[in-house]
Write a protein that holds these residues in place. Structure first.
Motif, PDB file in Angstrom:
ATOM      1  N   ARG A  12       0.831  -1.202   0.000  1.00  0.00           N
ATOM      2  CA  ARG A  12       0.000   0.000   0.000  1.00  0.00           C
ATOM      3  C   ARG A  12       0.871   1.261   0.000  1.00  0.00           C
ATOM      4  NH1 ARG A  12      -5.072  -0.726   2.624  1.00  0.00           N
ATOM      5  NH2 ARG A  12      -5.505   1.305   1.703  1.00  0.00           N
ATOM      6  N   PRO A  13       1.728   1.434  -0.998  1.00  0.00           N
ATOM      7  CA  PRO A  13       2.641   2.582  -0.969  1.00  0.00           C
ATOM      8  C   PRO A  13       1.932   3.933  -1.034  1.00  0.00           C
ATOM      9  CG  PRO A  13       2.727   1.500  -3.103  1.00  0.00           C
ATOM     10  CD  PRO A  13       1.908   0.620  -2.199  1.00  0.00           C
ATOM     11  N   PHE A  14       0.834   4.030  -1.754  1.00  0.00           N
ATOM     12  CA  PHE A  14       0.110   5.291  -1.842  1.00  0.00           C
ATOM     13  C   PHE A  14      -0.481   5.641  -0.477  1.00  0.00           C
ATOM     14  CE2 PHE A  14      -3.481   8.047  -2.637  1.00  0.00           C
ATOM     15  CZ  PHE A  14      -2.995   8.934  -3.575  1.00  0.00           C
ATOM     16  N   THR A  15      -1.134   4.656   0.156  1.00  0.00           N
ATOM     17  CA  THR A  15      -1.715   4.883   1.481  1.00  0.00           C
ATOM     18  C   THR A  15      -0.632   5.226   2.493  1.00  0.00           C
ATOM     19  OG1 THR A  15      -3.581   3.434   1.012  1.00  0.00           O
ATOM     20  CG2 THR A  15      -3.071   3.817   3.326  1.00  0.00           C
ATOM     21  N   SER A  49      -7.963   4.037   6.450  1.00  0.00           N
ATOM     22  CA  SER A  49      -8.486   3.023   7.370  1.00  0.00           C
ATOM     23  C   SER A  49      -8.983   1.765   6.656  1.00  0.00           C
ATOM     24  CB  SER A  49      -9.609   3.617   8.220  1.00  0.00           C
ATOM     25  OG  SER A  49     -10.679   4.022   7.406  1.00  0.00           O
ATOM     26  N   ALA A  50      -9.045   1.788   5.339  1.00  0.00           N
ATOM     27  CA  ALA A  50      -9.573   0.653   4.578  1.00  0.00           C
ATOM     28  C   ALA A  50      -8.554  -0.470   4.466  1.00  0.00           C
ATOM     29  CB  ALA A  50      -9.985   1.110   3.187  1.00  0.00           C
ATOM     30  N   LYS A  51      -9.054  -1.696   4.459  1.00  0.00           N
ATOM     31  CA  LYS A  51      -8.175  -2.845   4.230  1.00  0.00           C
ATOM     32  C   LYS A  51      -7.905  -3.039   2.744  1.00  0.00           C
ATOM     33  CE  LYS A  51      -9.263  -5.346   8.386  1.00  0.00           C
ATOM     34  NZ  LYS A  51      -9.670  -6.574   9.012  1.00  0.00           N
ATOM     35  N   ASP A  52      -8.822  -2.575   1.909  1.00  0.00           N
ATOM     36  CA  ASP A  52      -8.715  -2.730   0.467  1.00  0.00           C
ATOM     37  C   ASP A  52      -8.971  -1.365  -0.174  1.00  0.00           C
ATOM     38  OD1 ASP A  52      -9.004  -3.296  -2.241  1.00  0.00           O
ATOM     39  OD2 ASP A  52     -10.594  -4.784  -1.961  1.00  0.00           O
ATOM     40  N   PRO A  53      -8.031  -0.835  -0.956  1.00  0.00           N
ATOM     41  CA  PRO A  53      -8.246   0.495  -1.539  1.00  0.00           C
ATOM     42  C   PRO A  53      -9.479   0.572  -2.432  1.00  0.00           C
ATOM     43  CG  PRO A  53      -6.332  -0.560  -2.528  1.00  0.00           C
ATOM     44  CD  PRO A  53      -6.767  -1.424  -1.386  1.00  0.00           C
ATOM     45  N   TRP A  54      -9.869  -0.554  -3.041  1.00  0.00           N
ATOM     46  CA  TRP A  54     -11.046  -0.543  -3.916  1.00  0.00           C
ATOM     47  C   TRP A  54     -12.333  -0.339  -3.133  1.00  0.00           C
ATOM     48  CZ3 TRP A  54     -10.944   0.326  -8.875  1.00  0.00           C
ATOM     49  CH2 TRP A  54      -9.806  -0.027  -9.603  1.00  0.00           C
ATOM     50  N   SER A  55     -12.298  -0.618  -1.819  1.00  0.00           N
ATOM     51  CA  SER A  55     -13.506  -0.416  -1.012  1.00  0.00           C
ATOM     52  C   SER A  55     -13.777   1.073  -0.793  1.00  0.00           C
ATOM     53  CB  SER A  55     -13.392  -1.140   0.333  1.00  0.00           C
ATOM     54  OG  SER A  55     -12.411  -0.531   1.147  1.00  0.00           O
ATOM     55  N   LEU A  68      -0.911  15.589  -6.379  1.00  0.00           N
ATOM     56  CA  LEU A  68      -0.480  14.549  -5.441  1.00  0.00           C
ATOM     57  C   LEU A  68       1.047  14.460  -5.400  1.00  0.00           C
ATOM     58  CD1 LEU A  68      -3.165  11.866  -6.311  1.00  0.00           C
ATOM     59  CD2 LEU A  68      -3.025  13.211  -4.192  1.00  0.00           C
ATOM     60  N   ALA A  69       1.679  14.585  -6.546  1.00  0.00           N
ATOM     61  CA  ALA A  69       3.146  14.543  -6.604  1.00  0.00           C
ATOM     62  C   ALA A  69       3.738  15.693  -5.792  1.00  0.00           C
ATOM     63  CB  ALA A  69       3.624  14.602  -8.054  1.00  0.00           C
ATOM     64  N   ARG A  70       3.178  16.893  -5.938  1.00  0.00           N
ATOM     65  CA  ARG A  70       3.669  18.041  -5.147  1.00  0.00           C
ATOM     66  C   ARG A  70       3.471  17.788  -3.654  1.00  0.00           C
ATOM     67  NH1 ARG A  70       1.361  20.686  -9.406  1.00  0.00           N
ATOM     68  NH2 ARG A  70      -0.577  21.082  -8.259  1.00  0.00           N
ATOM     69  N   MET A  71       2.310  17.248  -3.298  1.00  0.00           N
ATOM     70  CA  MET A  71       2.033  16.979  -1.892  1.00  0.00           C
ATOM     71  C   MET A  71       3.027  15.976  -1.314  1.00  0.00           C
ATOM     72  SD  MET A  71      -1.249  15.212  -0.076  1.00  0.00           S
ATOM     73  CE  MET A  71      -0.957  13.668  -0.896  1.00  0.00           C
ATOM     74  N   PHE A  72       3.289  14.880  -2.060  1.00  0.00           N
ATOM     75  CA  PHE A  72       4.210  13.861  -1.573  1.00  0.00           C
ATOM     76  C   PHE A  72       5.670  14.278  -1.713  1.00  0.00           C
ATOM     77  CE2 PHE A  72       0.851  10.556  -2.941  1.00  0.00           C
ATOM     78  CZ  PHE A  72       0.289  10.524  -1.671  1.00  0.00           C
ATOM     79  N   GLY A  73       5.940  15.277  -2.565  1.00  0.00           N
ATOM     80  CA  GLY A  73       7.317  15.681  -2.811  1.00  0.00           C
ATOM     81  C   GLY A  73       8.059  14.693  -3.686  1.00  0.00           C
ATOM     82  N   GLU A  81       3.355   5.036 -10.214  1.00  0.00           N
ATOM     83  CA  GLU A  81       3.851   3.732  -9.785  1.00  0.00           C
ATOM     84  C   GLU A  81       3.170   3.289  -8.492  1.00  0.00           C
ATOM     85  OE1 GLU A  81       7.983   2.231  -7.995  1.00  0.00           O
ATOM     86  OE2 GLU A  81       8.177   3.123  -9.982  1.00  0.00           O
ATOM     87  N   MET A  82       3.016   4.213  -7.536  1.00  0.00           N
ATOM     88  CA  MET A  82       2.357   3.868  -6.269  1.00  0.00           C
ATOM     89  C   MET A  82       0.902   3.463  -6.506  1.00  0.00           C
ATOM     90  SD  MET A  82       3.863   6.537  -3.411  1.00  0.00           S
ATOM     91  CE  MET A  82       3.223   8.020  -4.175  1.00  0.00           C
TER      92      MET A  82
END
Length: 154
Positions: A12-15, A49-55, A68-73, A81-82
């Motif tokens: 879950r790299p994005f999460t 808090s989700a166990k599955d991102p699709w939920s 999102l890229a700016r936020m994550f740096g 990729e994430m």
């Protein structure tokens, strides 16, 4: 993606990146604000808090990636990729773990820093005889035409 893989934070790299930003900003409202509201506070909270991102919902759209890229740096390529890894179980690079880690690091450098890395690697490979002089020249030529550089090593 297998359910047991979903419990592994590396799946879950994005999460994990969202949670990291939240840890430094204080709330998911702050995360949403930092991302220019590319995703809502509610969406971010549910994702964390989700166990599955699709939920939660569908993955971020391409239009959301720059914010999102700016936020994550990180680069947009890294965000792609994430998302691909977390929502689709796709590992964007078919390379060794060392090469993947190096690609992520290089991807986050500015163009001048990338040029230094490419020059050093090209010269080292050329001196070791692992690549031919014309291949060294080809790598160095990419620095002159950055728009032709691939987003990821394939």
């Amino acid at each position: 993606m297998r359910k047991d893989a979903m419990n592994n934070s590396t799946a879950r790299p994005f999460t994990q990146a969202v949670k990291g930003v939240r840890n430094t900003t204080g709330s998911y409202a702050d995360v949403a604000r930092r991302a220019g509201y590319a995703r809502s506070t509610s969406w971010l909270t549910k994702l964390a808090s989700a166990k599955d991102p699709w939920s939660v919902a569908h993955p971020p759209t391409p239009a959301c990636l720059p914010a999102l890229a700016r936020m994550f740096g990180v680069s947009e390529a890294r965000v792609r990729e994430m998302v691909a890894h977390e929502w689709f179980g796709v590992d964007g690079l078919s390379a060794s773990p060392v090469a993947k880690a190096l690609a992520r690091l290089v991807d986050d450098l500015d163009q001048d820093q990338v040029a230094l890395v490419v020059v050093k690697v090209a010269n080292a490979l050329g001196e070791s005889g692992r690549i031919e002089p014309r291949q060294v020249a080809g790598l160095l030529a990419l620095l002159e035409r950055p728009q032709e550089r691939p987003d990821a090593i394939g």
